[in-house]
Scaffold this active site. Sequence first.
Site, PDB file in Angstrom:
ATOM      1  N   SER A  43       0.674   5.609   6.217  1.00  0.00           N
ATOM      2  CA  SER A  43       1.630   4.503   6.375  1.00  0.00           C
ATOM      3  C   SER A  43       1.651   3.685   5.089  1.00  0.00           C
ATOM      4  O   SER A  43       0.691   3.683   4.320  1.00  0.00           O
ATOM      5  CB  SER A  43       1.225   3.605   7.545  1.00  0.00           C
ATOM      6  OG  SER A  43       1.205   4.339   8.750  1.00  0.00           O
ATOM      7  N   LEU A  66      -3.968  -0.264   7.997  1.00  0.00           N
ATOM      8  CA  LEU A  66      -2.692   0.425   7.788  1.00  0.00           C
ATOM      9  C   LEU A  66      -3.078   1.870   7.499  1.00  0.00           C
ATOM     10  O   LEU A  66      -3.803   2.136   6.549  1.00  0.00           O
ATOM     11  CB  LEU A  66      -1.921  -0.200   6.617  1.00  0.00           C
ATOM     12  CG  LEU A  66      -0.424   0.103   6.491  1.00  0.00           C
ATOM     13  CD1 LEU A  66       0.335  -0.274   7.758  1.00  0.00           C
ATOM     14  CD2 LEU A  66       0.168  -0.619   5.290  1.00  0.00           C
ATOM     15  N   ASP A  67      -2.627   2.792   8.353  1.00  0.00           N
ATOM     16  CA  ASP A  67      -3.060   4.186   8.269  1.00  0.00           C
ATOM     17  C   ASP A  67      -2.826   4.775   6.884  1.00  0.00           C
ATOM     18  O   ASP A  67      -1.939   4.338   6.148  1.00  0.00           O
ATOM     19  CB  ASP A  67      -2.307   5.051   9.288  1.00  0.00           C
ATOM     20  CG  ASP A  67      -2.619   4.656  10.720  1.00  0.00           C
ATOM     21  OD1 ASP A  67      -3.708   4.098  10.949  1.00  0.00           O
ATOM     22  OD2 ASP A  67      -1.764   4.897  11.597  1.00  0.00           O
ATOM     23  N   ILE A  68      -3.581   5.818   6.569  1.00  0.00           N
ATOM     24  CA  ILE A  68      -3.482   6.473   5.263  1.00  0.00           C
ATOM     25  C   ILE A  68      -2.066   6.985   4.995  1.00  0.00           C
ATOM     26  O   ILE A  68      -1.589   6.975   3.858  1.00  0.00           O
ATOM     27  CB  ILE A  68      -4.516   7.624   5.166  1.00  0.00           C
ATOM     28  CG1 ILE A  68      -4.592   8.156   3.735  1.00  0.00           C
ATOM     29  CG2 ILE A  68      -4.207   8.734   6.173  1.00  0.00           C
ATOM     30  CD1 ILE A  68      -5.768   9.076   3.489  1.00  0.00           C
ATOM     31  N   LYS A 104       0.833  -1.207   0.000  1.00  0.00           N
ATOM     32  CA  LYS A 104       0.000   0.000   0.000  1.00  0.00           C
ATOM     33  C   LYS A 104       0.871   1.261   0.000  1.00  0.00           C
ATOM     34  O   LYS A 104       1.718   1.429   0.875  1.00  0.00           O
ATOM     35  CB  LYS A 104      -0.916   0.018   1.227  1.00  0.00           C
ATOM     36  CG  LYS A 104      -1.926   1.177   1.201  1.00  0.00           C
ATOM     37  CD  LYS A 104      -2.683   1.294   2.490  1.00  0.00           C
ATOM     38  CE  LYS A 104      -2.012   2.182   3.502  1.00  0.00           C
ATOM     39  NZ  LYS A 104      -1.915   3.599   3.121  1.00  0.00           N
TER      40      LYS A 104
END
Length: 248
Positions: free
Chosen positions: A124, A120-122, A71
């Site tokens: 990260s 998974l944070d934006i 990502k």
Amino acid sequence: MTEPLRLSKRMSELGLCSRREADEWIERGWVRVDGVVVSQLGSKVLPNQRITIERQAAQQQARRVTVLLNKPMGYVSGQAEDGYQPAVTLVNAGTRWKEDKTELTFHPSQLRSLVPAGRLDIDSVGLLVLTQDGRIAKQLIGEDSSIEKEYLVRVRYTKPGKLPDADLQLLNHGLSLDGKKLLPAKVRWQNEDQLRFILREGKKRQIRRMCEAVGLKVLGLKRVRIGKVALGDLPPGQWRYLRDDERF
């Protein structure tokens, strides 16, 4: 006397499937208890009763895919929010990694019920697992999951000098978030401005909040491993299928 349990809950406990899958299979008449088909939702069983599934259920499960995505920043893990696209929009025939050696052929039907097994944070990057398989989702994000997740975290100390050893020890064990003690972690310096974190839980923005508690500002965060599955050379924005020989 042993209390009866909901059949769907018992099937999930046994690792046969997720509770949602169990309800679907029960409705379709694909579940037997002690050899007898049970098709009533909400049915209960005793722990010692034998549960089996019909061939159709096993075949349906075998067709479910699990995708590993690298990502990039700017994508959210789950539902679209605040104008940002969900990571699943990156999964298409054109973004499949050319080094993917699995024999599976991409089809848009594989996007149906393809959900992230963990967040998974934006802001990260790195390994995000998307799966149609309820068993894998339960293994990675279920209440009793203890699968390790490994991160490389670039940081800057916001106080004079260097991070004291005592605070590094606190990152390993001793911090609390939201009034609850965190499980022991493994945190060590990778180089002078990067830490390696290995966690067995995944509270919201956990690493950023842990770092903040000891005066560290996170400049970059990348997940590189979940259990025994590593990100490896998978390029940002590309994906591959989980191989048959891989286990988290």
